[in-house]
Design a protein around this motif. Structure first.
Motif: not given
Length: 396
Positions: A316-317, A324-330, A358-359
């Motif tokens: 999914y990342e 059409n998404m941003f995914v921030f995983n740490n 980090n986010f």
């Protein structure tokens, strides 16, 4: 707004008719939703499309009646699957109907309403479908400005812009008096910062280009290979042809060979490594006279200073940009801002130590940069200043 594509894909998922790639896409919606604040979205009645909700409730009731377990043993096996499917439906509704966005910090949503502030005054344009097609003769066509219909003819191939904006290569059915030869006939589609584009190649393969990327290919695939060149990021759905492998030259640093498959490649010149992720089928990577075979669900990380690493992929990342998404995983703020700079076409400057900033978060790429930065600011780790197209990040 939810469209027919998303509704039909959900129904296919519920009926176990999805391809592996489609299944991953639906489950990606679920994963994106799972990190958010359900109570916030559920209580906002303005975000709910009543007709769509009725349709989904009907589907849910149908599942309950048609797949009700007959004994306790079946309950153990069926309940998690049904729960996942229903949550996936809810995730889809909320993700695609909601008017706002959410941003999570350490998996806790920040949902405060955004007040007017200095960031909104310097807001930037949101990326969209735009690219330049360069033909073999040097002619340049600005695709976002071009009208629907035929753009050019090369040999016996017509290049057309479809009503949905795609660029499609189709045989004209006529023999050209002027044969196409060699690299001089190669076409290149380039997306600028803030652009993306969908191309259907001469063999029927589909390619989605992300921002600041380019793909070079012939108007006709001749010989025993289908060869293309990629810089940047793209998602490929390759048409199957056992007699003619599809080969991707990734910025002259890595070769990918497939017969027919779905995969994503991230290879920006300003990134150290090349990331190749396989959704379905099989992929062969060639690197420094060595090769590796990827299985679905795996990612290959090619760092020039390290050995080739193959690991399980966070699908999914990886596929978030196409959804059409941003995914921030740490993810570190420097990496985040690099991606935002490509999509929103801004220049980025850092002030202070960003090493441990980090986010976690999910954010729609169709929403404004200013709102996203404001949400990040609420974590009190950094502060942003926007001046025109220049974004300064100041460590707190």
């Amino acid at each position: 707004m939810v469209d027919d594509y998303h509704i039909n894909l959900i129904k296919k998922y519920l009926e176990d008719k999805c391809t592996p790639a489609e299944k991953l896409e639906v489950e990606a919606w679920f994963e994106l939703y799972r990190g958010g604040d359900r109570e916030f979205f559920d209580n906002d009645e303005k975000l709910i499309n009543q007709a769509m909700m009725r349709s989904l409730v009907d589907i849910h009731q149908k599942i309950d009646s048609s797949q009700a377990p007959e004994d306790e043993d079946k309950i153990v096996h069926l309940k998690p699957k049904l729960k996942l499917r229903w949550i996936a439906i809810a995730a889809t509704v909320l993700l695609f109907i909601m008017a706002g966005s959410y941003f999570t910090v350490h998996k806790k949503a920040v949902v405060q309403p955004l007040a007017k502030n200095h960031l909104l005054k310097g807001d930037t344009l949101i990326g969209n479908n735009k690219a330049i097609l360069t033909l073999g003769n040097g002619k340049r066509i600005v695709l976002d400005d071009a009208k629907e219909g035929r753009l050019a003819v090369q040999g016996n191939v017509a290049i057309t812009k479809a009503t949905d904006g795609r660029v499609i290569y189709n045989a004209t059915g006529q023999t050209s008096k002027v044969p196409i030869r060699g690299e001089i006939a190669s076409n290149t589609i380039t997306t600028p910062k803030g652009g993306q584009y969908h191309i259907v190649l001469p063999d029927g393969s589909s390619v989605w280009l992300d921002a600041a990327s380019s793909i070079t290919y012939p108007p006709e695939f001749t010989g025993n290979k289908r060869q293309v060149q990629l810089i940047g990021e793209a998602y490929f759905e390759v048409s199957k042809d056992p007699t003619k492998p599809f080969c991707v030259n990734v910025d002259n640093k890595q070769q990918i060979e497939v017969l027919g498959t779905h995969f994503n490649v991230q290879a920006y010149p300003d990134d150290r490594d090349i990331k190749t992720t396989l959704l379905e089928g099989s992929v062969k990577l060639l690197y420094r006279n060595k090769h590796a075979i990827l299985k679905p669900g795996q990612m290959a990380v090619n760092d020039p200073d390290k050995s080739l690493l193959i690991k399980p992929a966070d699908m999914y990342e990886v596929m978030a940009w196409k959804n059409n998404m941003f995914v921030f995983n740490n993810e570190n703020i420097k990496s985040i801002m690099k991606r935002l700079a490509r999509w929103y076409d801004v220049d980025v400057v850092f002030e202070g130590n960003m090493e441990k900033v980090n986010f976690f978060g999910n954010y729609s790429r169709s929403k404004s940069l200013a709102n996203l930065l404001k949400n990040i600011e609420l974590t009190e780790k950094v502060h942003f200043k926007i001046e025109g197209r220049r974004v300064t990040i100041i460590a707190q």
